[in-house]
Design an enzyme around this catalytic site. Sequence first.
Site, PDB file in Angstrom:
ATOM      1  N   HIS A   7      -7.893  -3.673   9.557  1.00 15.80           N
ATOM      2  CA  HIS A   7      -7.496  -3.458   8.164  1.00 15.80           C
ATOM      3  C   HIS A   7      -6.265  -4.287   7.803  1.00 15.80           C
ATOM      4  CE1 HIS A   7      -4.928   0.259   9.395  1.00 15.80           C
ATOM      5  NE2 HIS A   7      -4.077  -0.651   8.968  1.00 15.80           N
ATOM      6  N   ASN A  22      -8.352  -1.793  13.688  1.00 12.17           N
ATOM      7  CA  ASN A  22      -9.732  -1.971  13.207  1.00 12.17           C
ATOM      8  C   ASN A  22      -9.843  -3.152  12.238  1.00 12.17           C
ATOM      9  OD1 ASN A  22      -8.498  -1.014  10.936  1.00 12.17           O
ATOM     10  ND2 ASN A  22      -9.751   0.829  10.711  1.00 12.17           N
ATOM     11  N   ASP A  80       0.849  -1.188   0.000  1.00 10.79           N
ATOM     12  CA  ASP A  80       0.000   0.000   0.000  1.00 10.79           C
ATOM     13  C   ASP A  80       0.885   1.238   0.000  1.00 10.79           C
ATOM     14  OD1 ASP A  80       0.943  -0.312   2.589  1.00 10.79           O
ATOM     15  OD2 ASP A  80      -1.007  -0.571   3.509  1.00 10.79           O
ATOM     16  N   GLU A 105      -9.737  -0.802   4.634  1.00 15.67           N
ATOM     17  CA  GLU A 105     -10.416  -0.450   5.883  1.00 15.67           C
ATOM     18  C   GLU A 105     -11.741  -1.230   5.983  1.00 15.67           C
ATOM     19  OE1 GLU A 105      -8.794   1.196   7.998  1.00 15.67           O
ATOM     20  OE2 GLU A 105      -8.198   3.207   7.386  1.00 15.67           O
TER      21      GLU A 105
HETATM   22  C1  GLP Z   1      -0.669   0.484   8.518  1.00 16.17           C
HETATM   23  C2  GLP Z   1      -0.340  -0.227   7.194  1.00 16.17           C
HETATM   24  C3  GLP Z   1      -0.586  -1.686   7.314  1.00 16.17           C
HETATM   25  C4  GLP Z   1       0.005  -2.140   8.624  1.00 16.17           C
HETATM   26  C5  GLP Z   1      -0.865  -1.650   9.748  1.00 16.17           C
HETATM   27  C6  GLP Z   1      -0.366  -1.983  11.141  1.00 16.17           C
HETATM   28  O1  GLP Z   1      -1.630   1.447   8.369  1.00 16.17           O
HETATM   29  N1  GLP Z   1      -1.031   0.268   6.066  1.00 16.17           N
HETATM   30  O2  GLP Z   1      -0.014  -2.358   6.208  1.00 16.17           O
HETATM   31  O3  GLP Z   1       0.022  -3.538   8.657  1.00 16.17           O
HETATM   32  O4  GLP Z   1      -1.151  -0.304   9.598  1.00 16.17           O
HETATM   33  O5  GLP Z   1       0.682  -1.143  11.521  1.00 16.17           O
HETATM   34  P1  GLP Z   1       1.585  -1.418  12.792  1.00 16.17           P
HETATM   35  O6  GLP Z   1       2.440  -2.595  12.442  1.00 16.17           O
HETATM   36  O7  GLP Z   1       2.407  -0.154  12.949  1.00 16.17           O
HETATM   37  O8  GLP Z   1       0.683  -1.678  13.927  1.00 16.17           O
END
Ligand code: GLP
Length: 250
Positions: free
Chosen positions: A136, A134, A65, A141
Site C-alpha cells: 500500500h 502489502n 492519509d 490498499e
Molecule cells: C502506514 C501509512 C503509510 C506508511 C506505511 C508504512 O499505514 N498509512 O503512509 O507509509 O503504513 O509504515 P511504516 O513506515 O511504519 O512501515
Amino acid sequence: MQLSIKDHHGLVAEALVARVRDAIQSKPNAVIGVATGRTPMEAYRLLALERESLDLSRARFVMLDEYLGLASTSPDSFQSVLRRQVLKPLGLRDEQLIVMASDTKDVLTETLRFERKLAKCGGVDLQILGVGRNGHIGFNEPGSRFDSLTRRVSLTYMTRSDNAPTLIQESTVPVEAMTQGIATILRARSIVVIATGEAKAPIIARALNEPASADLPISALRAHAACELIVDRDAVLERGHAQRRELREE
Ligand code: GLP
C-alpha cells in the site's frame, strides 16, 4: 522508478532530507506531501536539525492519509503525529499543514474539500511515501484503482496489525481511513518512496519485478516520470537470500 540503495536506514533518511532541502531551496513556497509511519521519522528528526539554515516560512506540508473516527486531537491521529514530529520541531505555523480531519462527520465532503485545497495550492512538488508490507501507498490498499482520488477506505488486517504498535493512546487501530488516491499521488511533480528493514524486502522485490497491477499499489509509481525509491540494504535482501549468503561466506 529510479532505485537508490543505501547502506543503512540513517543514510536513507539523509538522502530524503537532501531531497526536501533541494525542493525548498529551488522553490521556497514548495508543497511537500508528508507520510506518517515509522520509516520517515528519522528524516524528519534530521530535517529539524537544519531548521536554522532552511527557510521553511513559505513552504506548505500536506497530509497523505488519516484515520477515520478518531478525534483530530487524539495523539494517534496522523494530524497530531505530523504536528508533533514535523511542524513543531521545524517551528512551523499550524496553517502550514493542509489536513484531512479524522473526526469529520461528512467524509465525502472532507475528501472533496481536501482535493480542492490541493489544487488551490498548486499541487504537491515533492511527495514523501513509505510502503506497507502489502504494497500500500498512503492507505491505498491492494485493489485500489490507479485512477482513484482522495476517498474513504477500509484498512486490511495486515495494515491494522502493523500499525498497532505505533498507537500511543487508542486501544485499536481504526478500521477506516481517508487517503489521497493513487491518481492524486501521481499528480505530485516528484515522489520519493523510502523503505528500510528486512520486513520490507519481499514487497520491494515485488515492486521491482512484478507487472504493474491494482493488486500491488506501489507498482502504479512506475508510470511516474520523477519517482525515486530509496531503500537500505536490508530492504533489498530477502531473509533467505541473506542467510544463504552468510552460509556461503562462512
Ligand atoms: C502506514 C501509512 C503509510 C506508511 C506505511 C508504512 O499505514 N498509512 O503512509 O507509509 O503504513 O509504515 P511504516 O513506515 O511504519 O512501515
